[in-house]
Every structure is written in C-alpha cells, then in structure tokens.
Design an enzyme around this catalytic site. Sequence first.
Site, PDB file in Angstrom:
ATOM      1  N   ARG A  86       7.905 -20.597  20.933  1.00 54.65           N
ATOM      2  CA  ARG A  86       6.728 -21.566  21.918  1.00 54.65           C
ATOM      3  C   ARG A  86       7.538 -22.612  21.866  1.00 54.65           C
ATOM      4  O   ARG A  86       8.343 -23.220  21.645  1.00 54.65           O
ATOM      5  CB  ARG A  86       5.605 -21.653  20.723  1.00 54.65           C
ATOM      6  CG  ARG A  86       4.852 -20.486  20.925  1.00 54.65           C
ATOM      7  CD  ARG A  86       3.593 -20.992  19.860  1.00 54.65           C
ATOM      8  NE  ARG A  86       3.603 -20.580  18.688  1.00 54.65           N
ATOM      9  CZ  ARG A  86       3.974 -21.589  17.753  1.00 54.65           C
ATOM     10  NH1 ARG A  86       3.746 -22.964  17.968  1.00 54.65           N
ATOM     11  NH2 ARG A  86       4.155 -21.244  16.350  1.00 54.65           N
ATOM     12  N   HIS A 247      -6.131 -20.449  12.388  1.00 55.04           N
ATOM     13  CA  HIS A 247      -4.711 -19.765  12.406  1.00 55.04           C
ATOM     14  C   HIS A 247      -4.791 -18.965  10.953  1.00 55.04           C
ATOM     15  O   HIS A 247      -3.866 -19.511  10.107  1.00 55.04           O
ATOM     16  CB  HIS A 247      -3.748 -20.895  12.533  1.00 55.04           C
ATOM     17  CG  HIS A 247      -2.441 -20.243  12.694  1.00 55.04           C
ATOM     18  ND1 HIS A 247      -1.231 -20.763  12.453  1.00 55.04           N
ATOM     19  CD2 HIS A 247      -2.176 -19.203  13.534  1.00 55.04           C
ATOM     20  CE1 HIS A 247      -0.176 -20.158  12.850  1.00 55.04           C
ATOM     21  NE2 HIS A 247      -0.741 -19.046  13.762  1.00 55.04           N
ATOM     22  N   MET A 270       6.706 -18.458   8.473  1.00 56.30           N
ATOM     23  CA  MET A 270       7.613 -17.883   7.612  1.00 56.30           C
ATOM     24  C   MET A 270       7.119 -18.494   6.085  1.00 56.30           C
ATOM     25  O   MET A 270       8.291 -18.851   5.525  1.00 56.30           O
ATOM     26  CB  MET A 270       9.078 -18.404   7.829  1.00 56.30           C
ATOM     27  CG  MET A 270       9.354 -17.916   9.229  1.00 56.30           C
ATOM     28  SD  MET A 270      11.135 -18.092   9.501  1.00 56.30           S
ATOM     29  CE  MET A 270      11.507 -16.589  10.963  1.00 56.30           C
ATOM     30  N   CYS A 271       6.150 -18.721   5.731  1.00 58.36           N
ATOM     31  CA  CYS A 271       5.505 -19.008   4.552  1.00 58.36           C
ATOM     32  C   CYS A 271       4.829 -17.808   3.401  1.00 58.36           C
ATOM     33  O   CYS A 271       3.974 -18.094   2.649  1.00 58.36           O
ATOM     34  CB  CYS A 271       4.791 -20.413   4.471  1.00 58.36           C
ATOM     35  SG  CYS A 271       6.058 -21.687   5.138  1.00 58.36           S
TER      36      CYS A 271
HETATM   37  C1  SPV Z   1       3.140 -18.034  15.171  1.00 65.42           C
HETATM   38  O1  SPV Z   1       4.168 -18.613  15.627  1.00 65.42           O
HETATM   39  O2  SPV Z   1       2.220 -18.563  14.635  1.00 65.42           O
HETATM   40  C2  SPV Z   1       3.059 -16.917  15.916  1.00 65.42           C
HETATM   41  C3  SPV Z   1       3.832 -16.242  16.894  1.00 65.42           C
HETATM   42  O3  SPV Z   1       2.108 -16.210  15.402  1.00 65.42           O
HETATM   43  S1  SPV Z   1       3.424 -17.330  18.427  1.00 65.42           S
HETATM   44  O4  SPV Z   1       2.778 -15.895  18.954  1.00 65.42           O
HETATM   45  O5  SPV Z   1       4.742 -17.562  19.087  1.00 65.42           O
HETATM   46  O6  SPV Z   1       2.550 -18.273  18.054  1.00 65.42           O
HETATM   47 MN    MN Z   2       0.459 -17.687  14.420  1.00 68.86          MN
END
Ligand code: SPV
Ligand code: MN
Length: 621
Positions: A86, A247, A270-271
């Site tokens: 992103r 989220h 990543m948690c």
């Molecule tokens: C995140 O980074 O929280 C995701 C992947 O779920 S993305 O679709 O890139 O946001």
């Molecule tokens: Mn996400």
Amino acid sequence: MNSLDYLKNVMDEEQFEKITKIKNHALYEFLSEYIRLLSPSKIFVATNSEDDELYIRNRAIVYQEEQLLKMPGHTVHFDNYYDQARDKEHTYILTPHGEKLPYLNTIKRDKGLEEIRKIMNGIMKEKELFILFFSLGPKNSPFMVPAVQLTDSAYVAHSEFLLYRKAYDVFEENENLEFLKFVHSEGEVDERKTSKNLDKRRVIIDLEKNICYAVNTQYAGNTIGLKKPAFRLTINKAVKENWLSEHMFLMGVNGPKGRVSYFTGAFPSMCGKTSTCMLVGERLVGDDLSFIKNINGEARAVNVEYGVFGIIQGVNKEDDPYIWQVLHTPQEIIFSNVLIHEGKPYWNDMGEEIPCKGENHSGKWWCGKKDSKGHEIPPSHKNARFTARLIYFPNLDREALDSQHGVKLSGMIFGGRDSDTWPPVCESFDWEHGVIMKGASIESETTAATLGKEGVRKFNIMSILDFMSVHLGKYLRNYLDFGKKLKAPPKIFAVNYFLRDENGKYLNTKLDKKIWLKWMDLRVHGEVDAVETPIGYIPRYEDLQKLFREVFNREYRREDYEKQFTIRVPELLSKIDRIRKIYSEMDNIPQELFEQLDAEEKRLIEAKEKYGDHISPFSLY
Ligand code: SPV
Ligand code: MN
C-alpha cells in the site's frame, strides 16, 4: 445527451442490455461520467453468470496480467518491483478545505479531484473497462453495502470475484439502490504488464461522494476497491450510523460440549492476526475485515469479504496446515509476487528447498541477485500473497460466513507486538475500559519487515490507523456509544504474543495463543474466576494449568505463569504517559479516555506502593 443514451452509444448491445436490466439512475450517471473521463476502447459488464466470470479470468491471461501455473486453477500475478505494498504516502482523504486531521493524510477536495481527473483523463484509451457488482457483507442482510467497481485490470477484477460476494442480482432486484463507487486504472504498463507510471500513483478517498480512485498501481491493497479503499468509506459510514467497521478477523472458538463463541481480533500487520484466526481446531469466518452491528441489543458480526488475500511468506506445512492445503489443491488461486520455477510457486520460509532461479517480482531471478540499491532480492517479496476463496478452507465456519444476521459476538481481542509491557492475555473491566485501555492504546513494535529501526513502538489505535478516515475522537466517541446501547457488550481482551524476559527470550510459544482463546471462552460463559489486577483481569494459574493439560497435554509450570503474568508497573506507567501525550495533542478526544488513563495510573501507583515495581500475580490472588 442523457446518461443512458450516452451509454447506448459507447457500449455494444449485449453489454448495454446488462446495464439496462438494472434500473438505477445514479448508476447510469456514474458510468457515463467515468466512461467519458477514462475513454476505454472496450467495455465489459459482468453479471453473476459463470460465463462472465470466466471471461474475466481469461482476459487476465490474454492481457498477460496473470500467467497459468502447472496446477489447474493456479495463476501468478506480478506487481511492479516498486509497487509491492500500500502506498500510504500517496493515499489521501479529501476534506472540504484540506483540513488536517491527526494521523491522516488529507488534501483539499477540489485540488485532489482536479489532480486525479487529470491523471485519469483518457487513461483507458487502449484498454478494456470492466464493470463489476459486489456486496460487502452478506447479500440482502442488514449488513449489506453494495458496490460498483470500474477497473481496466483483469487481475483486479478476477481477484474481486475470489474475494467478494457477486451482487449483480441485488442491483437488478432493487431499483435505485445506493452503492459505493470504485474507479481504478493500472495506467500504462511495461513489458511485464506491471504499472509503469508509479510517480503518478494515487489513491484518493472521497467520503462525500462515496467514491474511491486508484491509479497507476496494481497492488491489491491499493486497487481492489472493495478491500482497503472501501474500508475508509465504511469506517465513515459506520461512525455516522453508530455501528462498527473494523480491521478485525472473525472466528469461532470451540468451547466445552460443542459450544462455539465468536471473537473478532485486531492486530497490526505481522502480529499474529492470521495465525490466530487460522488456529488448528478452531473456526475461521474472516481474516481481515468485520462489520459489527447492534441487532436487537446484541453485537453481531459478519465478515465483510468472501475470500482471503493473505501473506504467503512463512506459510509452511507444519504451522499452517489449512493454508498449505488450500495452496496445494487444484482450485482457483492467484499467487502474487512469489518465485515461479517450472510452473510451480515458491516463497520465503516455506520449509522446502527453493530453486536458485526462476521469475519473481524483480523479473528473471537467480540466487544472490541484487536490486539497484545493492540489496539482495529474496525469492519472494516479503509482502507476496495468495488470493483464494474462503470456501476452499477446511476450517471455514460456512454457516457463520453466510448468516444473514451475523454471529453473536462474545468478545473482541486487541493485540500488538510488545516485548515488555502487557501480559499475554488480559480482560478489561468493562466496555469503556476495554475500548480505551486496550483498543485505543495499541502500540506495536516495528519489525525487520518494515523499513527503519526495529523495535520502535508505534501507536496504532485499534490497528486501524492506516485506514482511518475520520477524526480519531469521533471514531472513539462512536465506539464508546455503540457499547452503551448493547444489552451485554462483548468482553474486550488484550493479548500479547511477543512478551520477552530480561534476556530477550520470548516467554510464550507460538501455540500458547490457543489457550488464551479457550480461557476467553470460559470467561465469556462465567465458568472460571480471574485475578483482578490494576489493568484488568488475568487468568488464574490453576485454570491455565488445566487448559494446557486438556488441550496440549502439556505441563504448564508455576514459574512460567508467574513470569508471564507479572504486572510490570513502571512499563505500564510509561505506556500511560505515552498514550496520554498522543491524545493530549489532539482536540475533541472523549473525556472518558483521559479519565480511564488517570484511573489506571492511580491503580498502578497504589499497587506499586503496596507490592513494588513488578508484581507477581500470586500476590494479587
Ligand atoms: C493489511 O496490510 O492489513 C492487509 C493487506 O490486509 S492490504 O490489502 O494490502 O491492506
Ligand atoms: Mn488488513
């Protein structure tokens, strides 16, 4: 010319007919406005039919945005080497006069719109435009949010068919349905068919018109309108309508006697978010986004999505048996930014030997290949992903996924990467305490996975900060009020999988989280007591010991419990200072937030006077 006449002029008969089956003037106007702007050379409208879906899948191959892999149904897509995540810096929320909002990237509405229209003007001249209809949340349910996506990327369109519920029928059956709008163009592509003009990459969120734009990018987190762009719109919608768009994963925890309790969980990237909702023996409903509504006084939750766009790095047979199985079955899967060798996908830390050559996100790849900055390029990008339908997962709770009224939410879980402050699991005293002291106080340490220094604590309210579209004070006000109107609000828990001892050694194993979930289930049903501490309720040793025995047949030692659940007062007090400072610098923060911080500080200071800096849980029994 009215919009329908215009559409008749620019679309072939078959496609135009699909549009006229929908009676919706706002749709006609939306389409004609953007077709005028984008000037596609071809237009395709996707209904819910298998044929239309297949057409899109084939277009992704024909346009070389995806390549077929050896296993039937598997394809690979590559994003540009510099378009792998992103783009936070170029994602803007439009505000009427460019008002600044804390922690948000805002831009003056007129300026943002002018810029995006300029970039998008005629951008689809050589391209085919896909018009797609989906629903966020279960169709025709009280949660449903209909949406229309315009995109010139067959990969984006294909991904959406894997990730969302098709809703052409909903548009057909409901005249003048209100909907969210997404406009995406990958822009000019290079010889590898990846977006080329990254300097003109933009993601623009227009809350006033419920439109999001994404341009000169293909990475799904920017381009899949229904995922993160829509999330900004639904956060705003939820705050206006007093529900929650979060989220959060959604999962069922199996309790005694066949009972299931449902939990949502919010974690920064990543948690442990995915590893929690994919725990062996529990029930997966969703891995990323939840809508939570008050239905007859109960908090009920649904998965916004119908598929998974998951991180693939580290997925291995032992730790992730469900994902592993999904990825090794001949069914529709899109791999992105992995290594391909002889038609087979490989990724970092997969627990198998990885060949020393192939094609990856950097093009032709070999072991030791370096990028332009001299950094060695690993086989797959750390944010390489897979896209798959949820129905492929053996651990899916299908009934919960499809339930029109969602599932009754028993608890909400907040977690971050924290080496020295929070205990492994803690239950808040009540809704307000949980919202403020657990959710609004999340901090998470940066990892090697992000640029910059490791181990730096970053504030991340409800793990939602990257997607926030409203003032944090307004968001919290809504959260607090939401709970007040429920008959029995869900219990709020905080977890910390990353606690370490004074030598930097992790105090828990990867699997311990399953025990914390089982304990939460027992707490929700009032079946175990707990130890009251200044920061909330923690488990009693005896209950955990029993759970470890029952679930893992493992002995849980008293001294491990004591270390893990020690109340670390100085660390907790510093955290309160940091959180207070963050919110003091903003206006319009609910007074409850400061009251909760003050009250917890007072409890901690009193406890410290009585028991010292680090308090054994046994002294609080
Ligand atoms: C995140 O980074 O929280 C995701 C992947 O779920 S993305 O679709 O890139 O946001
Ligand atoms: Mn996400």
